[in-house]
Design a protein around this motif. Structure first.
Motif, PDB file in Angstrom:
ATOM      1  N   ASN A   7      -9.124   1.754  -5.381  1.00 18.88           N
ATOM      2  CA  ASN A   7      -8.443   0.851  -4.452  1.00 18.88           C
ATOM      3  C   ASN A   7      -7.681  -0.269  -5.139  1.00 18.88           C
ATOM      4  OD1 ASN A   7      -9.279   2.219  -2.142  1.00 18.88           O
ATOM      5  ND2 ASN A   7     -11.237   1.135  -2.121  1.00 18.88           N
ATOM      6  N   PHE A  21      -0.948   5.111  -4.650  1.00 18.52           N
ATOM      7  CA  PHE A  21      -2.328   5.577  -4.560  1.00 18.52           C
ATOM      8  C   PHE A  21      -2.727   6.264  -5.861  1.00 18.52           C
ATOM      9  CE2 PHE A  21      -0.233   5.743  -0.493  1.00 18.52           C
ATOM     10  CZ  PHE A  21      -1.094   5.068   0.346  1.00 18.52           C
ATOM     11  N   ALA A  81       0.829  -1.213   0.000  1.00 11.00           N
ATOM     12  CA  ALA A  81       0.000   0.000   0.000  1.00 11.00           C
ATOM     13  C   ALA A  81       0.862   1.259   0.000  1.00 11.00           C
ATOM     14  CB  ALA A  81      -0.987  -0.011   1.167  1.00 11.00           C
TER      15      ALA A  81
END
Length: 188
Positions: A53, A35, A32
């Motif tokens: 996402n 983005f 993660a």
């Protein structure tokens, strides 16, 4: 003469081995550290923000020759997340992203220009809602180097603005959408 030719060949080969080449990177989606965010004007009263996402991609980058770099990013438009379930359902519908009909979006770079001071102009083709259009991303290299897990990373940030009417949206009243890409890759 034969020794001279062998020596020259060895020097050329040694020199060629030190020429920097673009390294390949995989976008760090598992950790993660990447983005894709968006921001759209809501009826002229406020801003609607959100993100996608699910996406994936890779890029090649050589700090000594940024123009040789390439980037490919695949986006799952069904992963749109505006922090509101009912609105997200509407954004996935035929009024907007029509994810049943257009399950994939993609960016593929076509040209990268080094503007100096770690700034880059990234040109490429962006496919959204079944339509492909050229866009320009104003990007900046954030940094690169070794990570704590014995890997090597490079990170970039970029912004662009698209007009949804250019992508044949049924509800084109949204107008312009600003996209922000924060991409960190792990050297392969």
């Amino acid at each position: 003469m034969k020794k001279l030719m062998i020596t020259l060949a060895a020097i050329v080969a040694l020199g060629a081995s030190h020429i920097a080449q673009a390294a390949d990177y995989k976008v760090d989606i598992k950790g993660a550290h990447a983005f894709i965010n968006f921001k759209a004007n809501h009826l002229g009263y406020s801003w609607l923000t959100g993100r996608f996402n699910k996406f994936d991609g890779n890029f090649s980058y050589d700090a000594k020759n940024p123009e040789a770099s390439k980037i490919v990013i695949d986006i799952d438009p069904a992963s749109v997340d505006s922090n509101h379930a009912e609105r997200d359902k509407h954004l996935r519908s035929a009024d907007f992203l029509a994810v049943d009909k257009f399950p994939k979006s993609k960016f593929v770079s076509t040209k990268i220009t080094d503007l100096g001071d770690n700034k880059l102009k990234v040109e490429g083709d962006f496919t959204l809602h079944g339509v492909t259009k050229p866009i320009v991303i104003d990007a900046v290299k954030i940094g690169e180097g070794k990570d704590p897990w014995n890997g090597y990373r490079a990170g970039f940030a970029g912004t662009t603005t698209i007009n949804v009417a250019d992508y044949d949206f049924k509800s084109a009243w949204v107008g312009e959408v600003q996209l922000e890409l924060l991409i960190e890759g792990i050297k392969q």
